[in-house]
Design a protein around this motif. Sequence first.
Motif, short mmCIF file in Angstrom:
data_model
loop_
_atom_site.label_atom_id
_atom_site.label_comp_id
_atom_site.label_asym_id
_atom_site.label_seq_id
_atom_site.Cartn_x
_atom_site.Cartn_y
_atom_site.Cartn_z
N ALA A 169 12.66 -2.87 5.49
CA ALA A 169 11.29 -3.65 4.06
C ALA A 169 11.62 -5.11 4.04
CB ALA A 169 11.70 -2.32 3.23
N ASN A 170 12.92 -5.54 4.99
CA ASN A 170 12.97 -6.91 4.68
C ASN A 170 12.16 -7.93 5.39
OD1 ASN A 170 14.67 -8.64 3.73
ND2 ASN A 170 16.22 -8.85 5.43
N LEU A 171 11.03 -8.08 3.84
CA LEU A 171 10.06 -8.70 4.60
C LEU A 171 9.80 -9.99 3.62
CD1 LEU A 171 7.43 -6.35 4.57
CD2 LEU A 171 8.58 -6.66 6.60
N SER A 172 9.08 -10.93 3.86
CA SER A 172 9.09 -12.41 3.53
C SER A 172 7.96 -12.17 2.47
CB SER A 172 9.32 -13.80 3.86
OG SER A 172 7.95 -13.50 5.11
N ALA A 173 8.30 -12.69 1.61
CA ALA A 173 6.71 -12.50 0.35
C ALA A 173 5.92 -13.20 0.30
CB ALA A 173 7.58 -13.32 -0.82
N VAL A 174 4.89 -12.53 0.44
CA VAL A 174 3.31 -13.42 0.65
C VAL A 174 2.99 -14.46 -0.12
CG1 VAL A 174 0.40 -13.21 0.94
CG2 VAL A 174 2.44 -11.30 2.14
N SER A 175 2.13 -15.57 -0.11
CA SER A 175 2.49 -16.97 -1.50
C SER A 175 1.12 -16.56 -1.55
CB SER A 175 2.19 -17.91 -0.66
OG SER A 175 2.05 -18.92 -1.38
N GLY A 176 1.24 -16.08 -3.43
CA GLY A 176 0.13 -15.78 -3.84
C GLY A 176 -0.08 -14.29 -4.57
N ALA A 177 1.29 -13.73 -3.29
CA ALA A 177 0.75 -12.18 -3.52
C ALA A 177 1.80 -11.75 -4.29
CB ALA A 177 -0.73 -11.41 -3.03
N THR A 178 2.88 -12.15 -5.26
CA THR A 178 4.32 -11.69 -4.98
C THR A 178 3.68 -10.57 -5.92
OG1 THR A 178 4.71 -13.98 -5.95
CG2 THR A 178 6.30 -12.06 -6.21
N TYR A 179 3.37 -10.16 -6.61
CA TYR A 179 3.33 -8.34 -7.20
C TYR A 179 3.05 -7.37 -6.11
CZ TYR A 179 4.27 -11.01 -11.75
OH TYR A 179 4.36 -11.55 -13.12
N THR A 180 1.79 -8.23 -5.87
CA THR A 180 1.11 -7.20 -4.08
C THR A 180 2.20 -7.18 -3.41
OG1 THR A 180 -0.46 -7.34 -4.67
CG2 THR A 180 -0.27 -6.56 -2.90
N SER A 181 3.24 -7.92 -2.90
CA SER A 181 4.17 -8.03 -1.91
C SER A 181 5.58 -7.00 -2.15
CB SER A 181 4.67 -8.95 -1.47
OG SER A 181 3.90 -10.16 -1.20
N THR A 182 6.00 -7.10 -3.48
CA THR A 182 7.37 -6.47 -4.08
C THR A 182 6.57 -4.67 -3.99
OG1 THR A 182 7.45 -8.14 -5.50
CG2 THR A 182 8.62 -6.10 -5.85
N ALA A 183 4.98 -4.09 -4.27
CA ALA A 183 5.46 -3.35 -4.37
C ALA A 183 4.65 -2.62 -3.01
CB ALA A 183 3.86 -3.32 -5.64
N TYR A 184 4.44 -3.30 -2.07
CA TYR A 184 4.03 -3.34 -1.16
C TYR A 184 5.25 -2.12 -0.08
CZ TYR A 184 2.46 -2.52 4.13
OH TYR A 184 1.75 -2.41 4.92
N LYS A 185 6.57 -3.61 -0.63
CA LYS A 185 7.90 -2.81 0.16
C LYS A 185 8.87 -2.18 -0.24
CE LYS A 185 8.99 -7.71 -0.75
NZ LYS A 185 9.66 -8.78 -0.39
N GLN A 186 8.68 -1.82 -2.04
CA GLN A 186 9.27 -0.76 -2.11
C GLN A 186 8.68 0.42 -1.73
OE1 GLN A 186 7.86 -1.07 -6.29
NE2 GLN A 186 9.61 -2.80 -7.39
N SER A 187 7.46 0.54 -1.87
CA SER A 187 6.98 2.00 -0.43
C SER A 187 7.02 1.39 0.11
CB SER A 187 4.71 2.04 -1.19
OG SER A 187 4.12 2.64 -0.70
#
Length: 195
Positions: A169-187
């Motif tokens: 789950a150590n993924l780089s954040a998608v530019s412009g979609a920080t909240y969505t990226s963070t939620a995706y990585k948590q799940s």
Amino acid sequence: MRRALLAITGLAASTTALVVLKGTPGTSQAAQDRPVAEAPAVPGGSAAPESTPGGVTPSARPGATVKPSVRAGASRTPGARTSSATTRATTAAPRTTTSAPKVTTRTVTGPVVTYKYGSLQVRITLSGSRIVDATGLGMPLDGQSGLRSDDVQARYSGSSGEVVAKQSANLSAVSGATYTSTAYKQSLQAAIDKA
């Protein structure tokens, strides 16, 4: 597995011992006790083999073998007893094959994570312990949130996405979609922890 190996080893050892203890084919107790005068005939010759010192012929000694000499055109006398080189039959132990364990494919779904633009959860597919596919479920579809969800799905999900490439789950954040990226990585991390 250990029991099978022990059983096979025991079978091979007992078979070998039986063949050795049984003796040489063609050498029986009667042949061993036969007097020198009744020595077996040698094919291709009419005379008995010469005696060794002590008056014992090689074929009359217990366990001795005489290789017959076969000449072209020589015929065997019916009923004549000959001894031949010792031939031992051994039985090969059955082979045990160990096939590779079958790889099981399973699916694990992470928890629903609620964030600023909606909620989502991640489902991963594993083959053995390796992640082979990932996808986001329940992500927003409309408006700006839908576009962010599409960007995150395109980058992280699928069999060729970043989740499969990094196996974590150590993924780089998608530019412009920080909240969505963070939620995706948590799940995703929760799903990996479950697996």
